[in-house]
Design a protein around this motif. Structure first.
Motif, PDB file in Angstrom:
ATOM      1  N   LEU A 115      -4.255  17.833  26.272  1.00 60.56           N
ATOM      2  CA  LEU A 115      -4.776  17.466  24.956  1.00 60.56           C
ATOM      3  C   LEU A 115      -6.199  16.937  25.012  1.00 60.56           C
ATOM      4  CD1 LEU A 115      -1.738  15.767  23.154  1.00 60.56           C
ATOM      5  CD2 LEU A 115      -2.929  17.856  22.461  1.00 60.56           C
ATOM      6  N   GLU A 116      -6.487  16.118  26.018  1.00 59.72           N
ATOM      7  CA  GLU A 116      -7.809  15.500  26.082  1.00 59.72           C
ATOM      8  C   GLU A 116      -8.914  16.493  26.401  1.00 59.72           C
ATOM      9  OE1 GLU A 116      -6.012  15.037  30.235  1.00 59.72           O
ATOM     10  OE2 GLU A 116      -5.361  15.119  28.145  1.00 59.72           O
ATOM     11  N   HIS A 117      -8.534  17.687  26.865  1.00 56.60           N
ATOM     12  CA  HIS A 117      -9.539  18.687  27.230  1.00 56.60           C
ATOM     13  C   HIS A 117      -9.729  19.763  26.153  1.00 56.60           C
ATOM     14  CE1 HIS A 117      -9.853  16.973  31.195  1.00 56.60           C
ATOM     15  NE2 HIS A 117      -8.565  17.131  31.416  1.00 56.60           N
ATOM     16  N   ILE A 118      -8.961  19.689  25.064  1.00 51.47           N
ATOM     17  CA  ILE A 118      -9.115  20.687  24.007  1.00 51.47           C
ATOM     18  C   ILE A 118     -10.403  20.390  23.242  1.00 51.47           C
ATOM     19  CG2 ILE A 118      -8.111  21.738  21.966  1.00 51.47           C
ATOM     20  CD1 ILE A 118      -5.381  20.825  22.896  1.00 51.47           C
ATOM     21  N   PRO A 119     -11.365  21.318  23.235  1.00 53.93           N
ATOM     22  CA  PRO A 119     -12.641  21.076  22.551  1.00 53.93           C
ATOM     23  C   PRO A 119     -12.462  20.975  21.040  1.00 53.93           C
ATOM     24  CG  PRO A 119     -12.792  22.922  24.097  1.00 53.93           C
ATOM     25  CD  PRO A 119     -11.337  22.605  23.922  1.00 53.93           C
ATOM     26  N   ALA A 120     -13.386  20.300  20.388  1.00 52.72           N
ATOM     27  CA  ALA A 120     -13.309  20.113  18.939  1.00 52.72           C
ATOM     28  C   ALA A 120     -13.276  21.449  18.208  1.00 52.72           C
ATOM     29  CB  ALA A 120     -14.495  19.275  18.464  1.00 52.72           C
ATOM     30  N   GLU A 121     -14.041  22.421  18.684  1.00 53.00           N
ATOM     31  CA  GLU A 121     -14.089  23.714  17.997  1.00 53.00           C
ATOM     32  C   GLU A 121     -12.757  24.455  18.097  1.00 53.00           C
ATOM     33  OE1 GLU A 121     -16.503  24.192  21.908  1.00 53.00           O
ATOM     34  OE2 GLU A 121     -16.121  22.674  20.356  1.00 53.00           O
ATOM     35  N   VAL A 122     -12.031  24.233  19.191  1.00 55.97           N
ATOM     36  CA  VAL A 122     -10.706  24.833  19.335  1.00 55.97           C
ATOM     37  C   VAL A 122      -9.714  24.146  18.412  1.00 55.97           C
ATOM     38  CG1 VAL A 122      -8.775  25.210  20.919  1.00 55.97           C
ATOM     39  CG2 VAL A 122     -11.120  25.615  21.688  1.00 55.97           C
ATOM     40  N   LEU A 123      -9.801  22.830  18.327  1.00 57.02           N
ATOM     41  CA  LEU A 123      -8.932  22.090  17.418  1.00 57.02           C
ATOM     42  C   LEU A 123      -9.153  22.525  15.969  1.00 57.02           C
ATOM     43  CD1 LEU A 123      -9.225  18.497  18.941  1.00 57.02           C
ATOM     44  CD2 LEU A 123      -7.228  20.000  19.016  1.00 57.02           C
TER      45      LEU A 123
END
Length: 212
Positions: A115-123
């Motif tokens: 979760l901590e590595h999911i980039p903002a653009e992916v979210l």
């Protein structure tokens, strides 16, 4: 930051290799050396064309999610009962999983350990895809064709269960080979699995009028 663009073939190979390695090893376990080796490019060129590991992770996931987002947008514009369109949405996910077989494992891994590595653009993309489920549930409830339900739970049930079943299907295939289960399993690609899951999740398996 990226300083140049690789050829279309090299770019495709890089993103495919990255998706495979990230799905197998996770963000922390994946290395640029292994990704470069699978893509058939020099690691220095990988850094030159793409950037660091976080940038590559973002690009690989966004590339894999692009057809999912497109399919979700198309389903949202269809006419017909909300439940039918939810089934169509899950089938669209199954088609994308067929062309990107490492995506289900990567998504599950991201939700559980990355979760901590999911980039903002992916979210942001994931939120837009979830927004389609929310829209369909809202429309179905308003039309009286669906019971009131939490859209997030509906989304996780339809899409999350598909991803889990897609990966678990490999275990069931292995059990079948060993003679430990007898039930016939959907052959890959598992679009038939998506259809059956939709029926179970949306309508249940109890016969009409029977006691639970």
């Amino acid at each position: 930051m990226p300083r140049g663009k690789p050829s279309k073939t090299a770019a495709k190979n890089i993103l495919t290799a990255a998706l495979e390695v990230f799905a197998e090893k996770g963000f922390v376990g994946a290395t640029m050396d292994e990704i470069a080796a699978r893509a058939g490019v020099n690691k220095a060129l990988l850094y030159y064309h793409v950037g660091d590991k976080q940038t590559l992770f973002s690009q690989a996931v966004l590339d894999a999610l692009a057809p999912v987002q497109q399919a979700a947008s198309e389903v949202a514009e269809l006419r017909g009962p909300a439940a039918t369109r939810l089934i169509t949405l899950q089938a669209a996910f199954a088609r994308v999983f067929t062309t990107h077989p490492h995506l289900p494992r990567l998504v599950l891994r991201m939700l559980v350990t990355e979760l901590e590595h999911i980039p903002a653009e992916v979210l942001q993309v994931m939120a837009r895809i979830f927004g389609v489920t929310r829209r369909l549930v809202t429309e179905g409830v308003a039309a009286g064709s669906l019971k009131a339900a939490n859209p997030a739970l509906v989304h996780l049930s339809l899409i999350g269960t598909l991803g889990l079943a897609w990966e678990a299907g490999k275990l069931l295939d292995r059990l079948k080979q060993l003679g430990l289960v007898e039930e016939p399993l959907p052959a890959l690609p598992r679009e038939s699995l998506a259809a059956e899951l939709s029926q179970i999740l949306l309508y249940g398996i109890a016969k009409e009028g029977s006691q639970p």
